[in-house]
Design an enzyme around this catalytic site. Sequence first.
Site, PDB file in Angstrom:
ATOM      1  CG  ASN A   1      -1.825   1.134   1.345  1.00 20.33           C
ATOM      2  OD1 ASN A   1      -1.420   2.265   1.137  1.00 20.33           O
ATOM      3  ND2 ASN A   1      -3.072   0.891   1.687  1.00 20.33           N
TER       4      ASN A   1
ATOM      5  CD  GLU B   1      -7.273  -6.374   2.887  1.00 21.37           C
ATOM      6  OE1 GLU B   1      -7.357  -6.275   1.649  1.00 21.37           O
ATOM      7  OE2 GLU B   1      -6.548  -5.638   3.586  1.00 21.37           O
TER       8      GLU B   1
ATOM      9  NE  ARG C   1      -9.348   8.353   4.466  1.00 15.93           N
ATOM     10  CZ  ARG C   1      -9.547   7.428   5.407  1.00 15.93           C
ATOM     11  NH1 ARG C   1      -8.778   6.372   5.476  1.00 15.93           N
ATOM     12  NH2 ARG C   1     -10.512   7.569   6.284  1.00 15.93           N
TER      13      ARG C   1
ATOM     14  CG  HIS D   1      -5.590  -1.831   9.198  1.00 18.34           C
ATOM     15  ND1 HIS D   1      -5.137  -1.232  10.339  1.00 18.34           N
ATOM     16  CD2 HIS D   1      -6.105  -0.828   8.447  1.00 18.34           C
ATOM     17  CE1 HIS D   1      -5.388   0.062  10.302  1.00 18.34           C
ATOM     18  NE2 HIS D   1      -5.973   0.330   9.145  1.00 18.34           N
TER      19      HIS D   1
ATOM     20  NE  ARG E   1       7.898  21.025   3.445  1.00 16.73           N
ATOM     21  CZ  ARG E   1       9.219  21.176   3.605  1.00 16.73           C
ATOM     22  NH1 ARG E   1      10.021  21.247   2.571  1.00 16.73           N
ATOM     23  NH2 ARG E   1       9.708  21.265   4.816  1.00 16.73           N
TER      24      ARG E   1
ATOM     25  NE  ARG F   1      -7.629  11.337   5.694  1.00 17.00           N
ATOM     26  CZ  ARG F   1      -8.155  10.727   6.763  1.00 17.00           C
ATOM     27  NH1 ARG F   1      -7.411   9.920   7.485  1.00 17.00           N
ATOM     28  NH2 ARG F   1      -9.397  10.927   7.117  1.00 17.00           N
TER      29      ARG F   1
ATOM     30  CB  THR G   1      -9.629   1.580   7.251  1.00 22.90           C
ATOM     31  OG1 THR G   1      -9.233   2.327   6.104  1.00 22.90           O
ATOM     32  CG2 THR G   1     -10.975   0.948   7.001  1.00 22.90           C
TER      33      THR G   1
ATOM     34  CG  HIS H   1      -8.207   4.124   1.114  1.00 17.43           C
ATOM     35  ND1 HIS H   1      -8.408   3.963   2.461  1.00 17.43           N
ATOM     36  CD2 HIS H   1      -9.417   4.510   0.619  1.00 17.43           C
ATOM     37  CE1 HIS H   1      -9.661   4.236   2.766  1.00 17.43           C
ATOM     38  NE2 HIS H   1     -10.298   4.578   1.670  1.00 17.43           N
TER      39      HIS H   1
ATOM     40  CD  GLU I   1      -6.947  -0.281   1.092  1.00 14.86           C
ATOM     41  OE1 GLU I   1      -7.032   0.792   1.729  1.00 14.86           O
ATOM     42  OE2 GLU I   1      -6.149  -1.155   1.377  1.00 14.86           O
TER      43      GLU I   1
ATOM     44  CG  HIS J   1       0.734   6.214   4.924  1.00 13.37           C
ATOM     45  ND1 HIS J   1      -0.195   7.204   5.165  1.00 13.37           N
ATOM     46  CD2 HIS J   1       0.178   5.058   5.371  1.00 13.37           C
ATOM     47  CE1 HIS J   1      -1.257   6.675   5.760  1.00 13.37           C
ATOM     48  NE2 HIS J   1      -1.056   5.378   5.879  1.00 13.37           N
TER      49      HIS J   1
ATOM     50  N   GLY K   1       1.072  -1.509   4.359  1.00 11.08           N
ATOM     51  CA  GLY K   1       1.535  -0.187   3.951  1.00 11.08           C
ATOM     52  C   GLY K   1       2.302   0.554   5.007  1.00 11.08           C
TER      53      GLY K   1
HETATM   54  N1  PXP Z   1      -6.046  -3.263   3.979  1.00 11.03           N
HETATM   55  C1  PXP Z   1      -7.003  -2.312   4.057  1.00 11.03           C
HETATM   56  C2  PXP Z   1      -8.374  -2.665   3.613  1.00 11.03           C
HETATM   57  C3  PXP Z   1      -6.704  -1.012   4.511  1.00 11.03           C
HETATM   58  O1  PXP Z   1      -7.682  -0.083   4.589  1.00 11.03           O
HETATM   59  C4  PXP Z   1      -5.382  -0.698   4.845  1.00 11.03           C
HETATM   60  C5  PXP Z   1      -5.026   0.699   5.262  1.00 11.03           C
HETATM   61  O2  PXP Z   1      -5.207   1.555   4.187  1.00 11.03           O
HETATM   62  C6  PXP Z   1      -4.409  -1.715   4.733  1.00 11.03           C
HETATM   63  C7  PXP Z   1      -4.778  -2.993   4.323  1.00 11.03           C
HETATM   64  C8  PXP Z   1      -2.981  -1.473   5.061  1.00 11.03           C
HETATM   65  O3  PXP Z   1      -2.856  -1.164   6.413  1.00 11.03           O
HETATM   66  P1  PXP Z   1      -1.473  -0.651   6.970  1.00 11.03           P
HETATM   67  O4  PXP Z   1      -1.176   0.634   6.262  1.00 11.03           O
HETATM   68  O5  PXP Z   1      -1.727  -0.488   8.426  1.00 11.03           O
HETATM   69  O6  PXP Z   1      -0.459  -1.712   6.666  1.00 11.03           O
END
Ligand code: PXP
Length: 245
Positions: free
Chosen positions: A10, A154, A48, A193, A21, A52, A104, A46, A73, A13, A215
């Site tokens: 993911n 998931e 959103r 997650h 910036r 963001r 999430t 993702h 996502e 970030h 991620g």
């Molecule tokens: N899976 C889903 C459905 C998520 O919403 C997220 C966070 O965006 C992740 C996996 C990845 O989570 P993390 O960034 O905590 O590894």
Amino acid sequence: MSRYPRLGVNVDHVATVRNARGIDHPDPVRAARLAVGAGADGITAHLREDRRHIRDDDIARLSEELDAPLNLEMAATDEMVAVAAKFRPHAACLVPERREELTTEGGLDVTGSRDRLGEVVPRLREAGCRVSLFVDPDERQLDAAVAIGAPVVELHTGAYCEATGSGRRAELRRLKDAAAHAERIGLECHAGHGLGFETVAAVVAIPTVVELNIGHFLMGEAMFTGLEGAIRHMRALMDGARAPA
Ligand code: PXP
């Protein structure tokens, strides 16, 4: 080559840091390419409602420039269904979304939103997306996922990752039971997650989990060891934990 479980990286970030910036660096598409080179089987992003981190042009570029499956996502809104229909990512993972949350924070309430989700899932499937529902490890949610025609779930690993000691063992049990139930009722099972080096092996050891999406930990670790090294290490931990019996 795709190994099991697949690793979806993911890149949200990378965009978070870029947006701090308001310039083009660091670029999540560059990170995605590097991730694939380091052993990721796919890329997750993702989009959103508040944009963001990932923006629409990131999804456009990830769709056009990346030679790997994209997992989008998204919330179950008409706006996001239109984005998925336009870019036709390999996969669409429906997640709950609230503006005020940091990330999430829980799984979808599939049982309580059957009408809405039952309408969105076929639209995404028509767009060619493999649809997954991000759910807590709860059998009722899995049963509801089957009832509305979702082929994949998931499992939310956040509670397992945050717990310690006997609490973590109990959360792992919930994940194992949910993964076994998913298999019984014909759902493909992913997980994600909060996963990091310390928590990944036990989840990989659940034999029916075929994909992990990771991620935040990888991006944080990248600050110390580089993104490529962090992903390679994660991949090695995953391969070691799923060694042939
Ligand atoms: N899976 C889903 C459905 C998520 O919403 C997220 C966070 O965006 C992740 C996996 C990845 O989570 P993390 O960034 O905590 O590894």
